[in-house]
Scaffold this active site. Structure first.
Site, PDB file in Angstrom:
ATOM      1  N   TRP A  62      -5.048  12.484   3.364  1.00  0.00           N
ATOM      2  CA  TRP A  62      -4.217  11.955   4.437  1.00  0.00           C
ATOM      3  C   TRP A  62      -2.791  12.084   3.915  1.00  0.00           C
ATOM      4  CZ3 TRP A  62      -0.867   7.665   5.054  1.00  0.00           C
ATOM      5  CH2 TRP A  62      -0.497   7.405   6.383  1.00  0.00           C
ATOM      6  N   ARG A  73     -11.365   8.891   5.548  1.00  0.00           N
ATOM      7  CA  ARG A  73     -10.169   8.406   4.854  1.00  0.00           C
ATOM      8  C   ARG A  73      -8.968   9.311   5.056  1.00  0.00           C
ATOM      9  NH1 ARG A  73     -11.907   4.634   0.987  1.00  0.00           N
ATOM     10  NH2 ARG A  73      -9.925   4.775  -0.083  1.00  0.00           N
ATOM     11  N   LYS A 123      -9.015   6.168   8.344  1.00  0.00           N
ATOM     12  CA  LYS A 123      -9.776   4.930   8.535  1.00  0.00           C
ATOM     13  C   LYS A 123      -9.280   3.814   7.618  1.00  0.00           C
ATOM     14  CE  LYS A 123     -13.439   2.666  10.068  1.00  0.00           C
ATOM     15  NZ  LYS A 123     -13.300   2.208  11.464  1.00  0.00           N
ATOM     16  N   HIS A 142       9.570 -10.298  33.492  1.00  0.00           N
ATOM     17  CA  HIS A 142      10.806 -10.449  32.718  1.00  0.00           C
ATOM     18  C   HIS A 142      11.311  -9.107  32.190  1.00  0.00           C
ATOM     19  CE1 HIS A 142      10.636 -14.770  33.044  1.00  0.00           C
ATOM     20  NE2 HIS A 142       9.360 -14.729  32.659  1.00  0.00           N
ATOM     21  N   CYS A 171      -6.574   8.753   0.972  1.00  0.00           N
ATOM     22  CA  CYS A 171      -7.334   9.977   0.735  1.00  0.00           C
ATOM     23  C   CYS A 171      -8.683   9.565   0.150  1.00  0.00           C
ATOM     24  CB  CYS A 171      -6.606  10.861  -0.258  1.00  0.00           C
ATOM     25  SG  CYS A 171      -4.909  11.193   0.227  1.00  0.00           S
ATOM     26  N   GLU A 224      -4.544   5.039  20.247  1.00  0.00           N
ATOM     27  CA  GLU A 224      -5.011   5.605  18.987  1.00  0.00           C
ATOM     28  C   GLU A 224      -5.838   6.879  19.171  1.00  0.00           C
ATOM     29  OE1 GLU A 224      -7.681   2.935  16.988  1.00  0.00           O
ATOM     30  OE2 GLU A 224      -7.379   3.885  15.049  1.00  0.00           O
ATOM     31  N   ASN A 284      -5.635   9.635  -5.032  1.00  0.00           N
ATOM     32  CA  ASN A 284      -5.490   8.828  -3.820  1.00  0.00           C
ATOM     33  C   ASN A 284      -4.520   7.708  -4.142  1.00  0.00           C
ATOM     34  OD1 ASN A 284      -5.818   7.230  -1.515  1.00  0.00           O
ATOM     35  ND2 ASN A 284      -7.587   6.168  -2.391  1.00  0.00           N
ATOM     36  N   GLY A 285      -3.473   7.555  -3.298  1.00  0.00           N
ATOM     37  CA  GLY A 285      -2.491   6.498  -3.529  1.00  0.00           C
ATOM     38  C   GLY A 285      -1.090   7.049  -3.392  1.00  0.00           C
ATOM     39  N   GLU A 322      -6.062  -5.140  22.164  1.00  0.00           N
ATOM     40  CA  GLU A 322      -7.033  -4.280  21.488  1.00  0.00           C
ATOM     41  C   GLU A 322      -7.379  -3.071  22.372  1.00  0.00           C
ATOM     42  OE1 GLU A 322      -7.869  -3.845  18.618  1.00  0.00           O
ATOM     43  OE2 GLU A 322      -9.750  -2.731  18.704  1.00  0.00           O
ATOM     44  N   LYS A 331      -6.688   0.874  21.233  1.00  0.00           N
ATOM     45  CA  LYS A 331      -7.719   1.934  21.251  1.00  0.00           C
ATOM     46  C   LYS A 331      -7.236   3.119  22.087  1.00  0.00           C
ATOM     47  CE  LYS A 331      -9.754   0.857  18.628  1.00  0.00           C
ATOM     48  NZ  LYS A 331      -9.940  -0.408  17.961  1.00  0.00           N
TER      49      LYS A 331
HETATM   50  O1  M6R Z   1      -9.994  -1.836   7.236  1.00  0.00           O
HETATM   51  P1  M6R Z   1      -9.090  -2.737   8.000  1.00  0.00           P
HETATM   52  O2  M6R Z   1      -9.826  -3.583   8.990  1.00  0.00           O
HETATM   53  O3  M6R Z   1      -8.209  -3.579   7.124  1.00  0.00           O
HETATM   54  O4  M6R Z   1      -8.132  -1.787   8.834  1.00  0.00           O
HETATM   55  C1  M6R Z   1      -7.058  -2.318   9.543  1.00  0.00           C
HETATM   56  C2  M6R Z   1      -6.489  -1.309  10.503  1.00  0.00           C
HETATM   57  O5  M6R Z   1      -5.992  -0.205   9.830  1.00  0.00           O
HETATM   58  C3  M6R Z   1      -7.543  -0.844  11.517  1.00  0.00           C
HETATM   59  O6  M6R Z   1      -8.106  -1.921  12.186  1.00  0.00           O
HETATM   60  C4  M6R Z   1      -6.909   0.099  12.549  1.00  0.00           C
HETATM   61  O7  M6R Z   1      -5.983  -0.596  13.316  1.00  0.00           O
HETATM   62  C5  M6R Z   1      -8.001   0.725  13.413  1.00  0.00           C
HETATM   63  N1  M6R Z   1      -8.093   2.129  13.131  1.00  0.00           N
HETATM   64  C6  M6R Z   1      -7.767   0.584  14.876  1.00  0.00           C
HETATM   65  O8  M6R Z   1      -8.830   1.110  15.603  1.00  0.00           O
END
Ligand code: M6R
Length: 591
Positions: A71, A27, A586, A487, A2, A471, A95-96, A464, A468
């Site tokens: 969040w 966040r 994020k 396989h 958060c 996500e 936050n936490g 990757e 994306k």
């Molecule tokens: O801030 P960070 O690079 O440690 O974050 C790691 C992951 O949470 C972050 O890369 C996440 O996988 C991305 N939202 C993917 O696009």
């Protein structure tokens, strides 16, 4: 995960908190709320499920206030679970995660307390209220001693107008100051334009804004002497752009790579020379996209330096029982530098005596503070939840680190080293693929699943691209080793099934060709990304996309760009917001 903010300002206090919350929204965006404390009138509260923009309207009056963007962890995203939470004379944002909240809640219920939300956070404000005997700071300290887990909090007390108290344990918190306002906040860029000086708090510290000044205290209540630093212009994030942040951040990749190259090449690596030269074992830890960058690092070090790198997702690191110790090197990669799993991995590594190198985008992050040596990329603020330019910049830092490792071991740089300077232009050239990727996104708009195939470094790019796509476009996608298809996973292929294949290593191109032929024979629609038109047999792909030409080991830094753009287009065509994918945030500051 958060975002929290606390502010004391004679003028426009609500507007300032609202502006900071808008910048913290990356966040979490399940709900948002602001509580203002007005001398003589008490609290004014506005909180709502959904985005920060729901808090727009006539500003609430007050000279001190706290705000939150959530969040959800404990309890659904509802108005009732939205922060701030109140009890008696107190309002709190958190936050936490409070790990012992259930036992505290039972204890408080037994004492007659009633809870208005399902959150873990509400126990904190109840504890503060019960500990209060007139001394605001002492009540917050007493309550914090009961908490297990992670927290950054900001608290108001109606007996103390013009005061905000913050505390930090495991979740980020900074203090910020300008001529007209004093702040506590989850991060620095959120204070953009309104705080000229900042000072991060460390775990176990308290920040008190009172009598027009900011003071830091330790757990024992003793005042600390801390230095504020000037906010650099790069830390300042924009809040509104035309188009989405993700589109804008993809467009910034060539510039971000160029800036990062400049940064890493002017860094003095002497403090980590010994670790790079003589590390017994090298570990790389990270999460999500950053983990894919760590995997590329592992492959490059193995191929270039000949050293083995153990790559582990941070959330597994602590449980993998790795024989890590003195003389080992840990490379931790994190855009935010606040990812809880990565921080815990680093704490463990440091405790065991390993040398820790951080690769992060945030110079003042917790990760940078924990590490023995930091490489700060210059991606600039990344607001969209999906990581794009930070990935390319992480790769630049890690290539540079691998090259330094080679240099400290052999007194010679790898053959690809000089080609790093070609990366910005190559990234720009990768934009030429965008019209084709756009057409592909339109064609596959209604697909229910996709496979991204590759071998060796291409497998990292495939993973990757798939991440994306999942996500932000909510299409199930898998980054898969091309050779593994036969396989089991080949069973998924049916008429029209979308397959994205990468083939940037000429020596194994024919092997990838086999997997594509096998897929096409089962009806898959195959698109192939490669830097060389000749490398593969014409018949193994339906569409070909030409990538810029670079030494093969550098290809991941540019081959991913069309895939980032593809995911973004797919998301937009399916009617979603790429900047705020559902269920995500994020910065993942909870384990
Ligand atoms: O801030 P960070 O690079 O440690 O974050 C790691 C992951 O949470 C972050 O890369 C996440 O996988 C991305 N939202 C993917 O696009």
């Amino acid at each position: 995960m958060c975002g929290i903010v606390g502010c004391v300002a004679k003028e426009n206090c609500y507007e300032r908190i609202y502006a900071a919350l808008s910048r913290l929204e990356y966040r979490g965006y399940d709900s948002a709320g602001i509580a203002m404390l007005q001398e003589g009138a008490g609290f004014h509260l506005r909180k709502k499920r959904g985005y920060v923009s729901n808090l727009k309207g006539r500003p609430l009056a007050g000279e001190a206030g706290i705000g939150h963007t959530r969040w959800a962890t404990h309890g659904k995203p509802t108005d009732a679970n939205a922060h701030p939470h109140g009890c008696g004379k107190f309002m709190l944002v958190h936050n936490g995660i409070i790990e012992n909240y259930l036992s505290l809640k039972e204890e408080l219920c037994a004492q007659g307390e009633q809870f208005a939300s399902e959150t873990d956070s509400e126990v904190i404000v109840k504890l503060i209220s019960r500990a209060y005997t007139g001394d605001f700071f002492s009540a917050v300290r007493t309550a914090c001693r009961r908490l297990r887990g992670s927290y950054a909090i900001a608290v108001l007390c109606s007996d103390h107008p013009g005061e905000v108290i913050g505390a930090r344990q495991g979740s980020p918190l900074v203090a910020g100051a300008s001529d007209t306002a004093l702040y506590i906040c989850s991060d620095i860029p959120a204070l953009c334009g309104d705080a000229d000086y900042i000072c991060p708090a460390s775990d176990g510290e308290f920040i008190c804004i009172r009598d027009g000044k900011i003071q830091f205290f330790d757990e024992a209540g003793s005042e600390l002497c801390k230095c504020f630093t000037r906010v650099l212009p790069e830390s300042r994030a924009e809040t509104s752009v035309s188009g989405t942040f993700m589109e804008k951040e993809i467009a910034q990749i060539p510039r971000a790579i160029a800036d990062t190259l400049q940064g890493v090449s002017s860094l003095d690596y002497a403090p980590c020379a010994r670790a790079l030269r003589a590390a017994k074992c090298v570990y790389a830890v990270a999460c999500g996209t950053a983990f894919h960058a760590a995997l590329v690092f592992g492959d490059v070090v193995q191929n270039t330096v000949g050293a083995h790198v153990v790559c582990t997702v941070s959330s597994e690191f602590r449980y993998a029982n790795l024989p890590i110790g003195v003389g080992d090197l840990v490379v931790a990669v994190s855009q935010s530098g606040e990812t809880a799993d990565t921080l815990e991995a680093v704490r463990l590594a440091a405790k065991r005596g390993a040398f820790v190198i951080a690769v992060t985008n945030i110079a003042h992050s917790t990760l940078a503070a924990l590490a023995d040596f930091s490489i700060v990329m210059r991606a600039g603020p990344e607001i969209a939840v999906a990581a794009t330019k930070s990935y390319n910049c992480q790769l630049v830092c890690l290539y540079y680190l691998a090259a330094q490792m080679q240099y400290f071991r052999t007194q010679a740089y790898p053959v690809w080293f000089l080609s790093l300077r070609d990366l910005p232009a190559a990234a720009e050239a990768a934009f030429d693929c965008f019209p084709q990727m756009s057409a592909l996104a339109a064609k596959w708009k209604d697909a229910r699943g996709m496979l991204f195939l590759g071998r060796s470094l291409d497998l990292r790019t495939a993973a990757e691209g798939a991440l994306k796509t999942k996500e932000i476009a909510y299409v199930f996608a898998e980054g898969y080793a091309a050779g593994e298809l036969k396989h089991g996973t080949l069973a998924l292929i049916e008429e029209g099934f979308p397959v994205v294949a990468l083939s940037t290593r000429r020596d194994i191109a024919s092997k990838t060709e086999n997997a594509l032929a096998e897929s096409k024979a089962r009806g898959a629609q195959v698109v192939l990304l490669s830097q060389s038109e000749e490398s593969l047999n014409e018949s193994c792909a339906d569409f070909r996309i030409r990538l810029p030409n670079l030494p093969e080991c550098l290809m991941p830094a540019v081959a991913v760009i069309p895939l980032q753009y593809f995911a973004c287009r797919l998301c937009l065509l399916r009617g979603y917001d790429p900047d705020k994918p559902r269920n995500l945030a994020k910065s993942v500051t909870v384990e």
